[in-house]
Scaffold this active site. Sequence first.
Site, short mmCIF file in Angstrom:
data_model
loop_
_atom_site.label_atom_id
_atom_site.label_comp_id
_atom_site.label_asym_id
_atom_site.label_seq_id
_atom_site.Cartn_x
_atom_site.Cartn_y
_atom_site.Cartn_z
CG HIS A 275 50.84 -37.59 31.77
ND1 HIS A 275 50.50 -38.63 32.52
CD2 HIS A 275 51.49 -37.06 32.94
CE1 HIS A 275 50.85 -38.72 34.00
NE2 HIS A 275 51.61 -37.61 34.02
CD GLU A 276 52.64 -33.04 33.05
OE1 GLU A 276 52.00 -32.34 33.76
OE2 GLU A 276 53.60 -33.95 33.02
CG HIS A 279 48.38 -34.32 36.08
ND1 HIS A 279 48.12 -35.42 36.97
CD2 HIS A 279 49.38 -34.53 35.72
CE1 HIS A 279 49.03 -35.95 36.98
NE2 HIS A 279 49.93 -35.68 36.29
CD GLU A 357 51.95 -38.13 37.83
OE1 GLU A 357 52.17 -38.42 36.61
OE2 GLU A 357 51.97 -37.18 38.38
#
Length: 413
Positions: A275-276, A279, A357
């Site tokens: 997930h990070e 970004h 997100e």
Amino acid sequence: MFLTAVAVAIIAAFLLDIWLSRRQIRHVLAHQERVPSAFRDAVSGEDHRKAAAYTVAKQRFGMKRDAAGAVLSLLLLVGGGFAFIHSTVTTTVGTGYLGSLALVAAIAIIGSLVSLPFDYVQTFSIEEKFGFNRMTRRLFFIDLAKSVALAILFMTPLVLAADYAMRQLGSWWWLALWGIFVAFNVLALLIVPTFIMPLFNKFEPVEDESLKARIEALMKRCGFRAKGLFRMDGSKRSSHGNAFFTGFGPSKRIVLFDTLMERLTPDEIEAVLAHELGHFKLRHVLRRVVAYFGLSLLVLAFLGWLFRERWFYEGFGIDPAMARDMPLTGMLLFFLVFPLVSTWFRAIPNYVSRRHEFQADSYAANHARAKDLATALVKLHRDNASTLTPDPIYSAVNHSHPSAAQRIAKLAT
């Protein structure tokens, strides 16, 4: 009339926050006895009630902090506090560079003295009551001393550079100041991970070879390079868990809290990091930095115009001629007033952040398992006592992340 408008703006911003906080409290309390259906197998009724109590305690405490902030703003801007401090500094220290430093220091000290008791109570009352605080009082004040020393070390040259630009570079000083601001932020991205953060926490290379191999494989799949994978002793201060990427260029690194590594499985850690990584790969970080710099340019351009307006200084009881002799006066006044306007627009960047997100979650689901990210989200919300039932309007204005229910529902589609 001018001061009346400023007073109304301060009170209106305060009332907005109080209204939102009361909505959040009512909504959370109304749903505290019933765990949302999507979480009933993973979150007990006791954990759900604890999260509600923790959320309500923080909101009520936050309302007191907001009240103190509003009173301080009224005293400084409407009650003549800033004008008094400005007059005292210019009389005793002068209007030169030393006077500018003294003025900035005086405002910073006053703000810190108001904030410090709230930080202390937040840590040793609320966080301790709910079992999250692990910081000693000695460590609290050591951190405070380090923060003050770093602020002096870095802010002194920044203030002097800004003051020089405003005094020496004519009507385009604001453009030069923007360049200084950008350079300072880029420098911070380079040195904070490698020099500043280690002053507060211990960073050790992750020793779990299996986990390292898994994360390195994930980074290879995503085409991402980092300087290192580190374990941070977050448990020294709090039992809250987290993971993050930090740095820029050669200082870029992945950091895992030790508390996170203790609670999540390797599969879940991989999903959180995916997930990070999302970004970065989706350029969310770059877009935010560009937007931040672009907005700062517009703000400084507006300040460049406001800097020449006599009414702005006279409205706060300051002699415009004296303000021109100490040009940092206008900047400090502006940044005391600016939050009264910007607070009404904070829902916009939070909306963009929530969209990012969801996109990062989708990216993670394509490079790890969506199920693992969902279970990690449940554990993080449960262990951090984050409410699963926030008020929708409060969340829309104040939250940069969607609720756990929204994220998990999206991952399931």
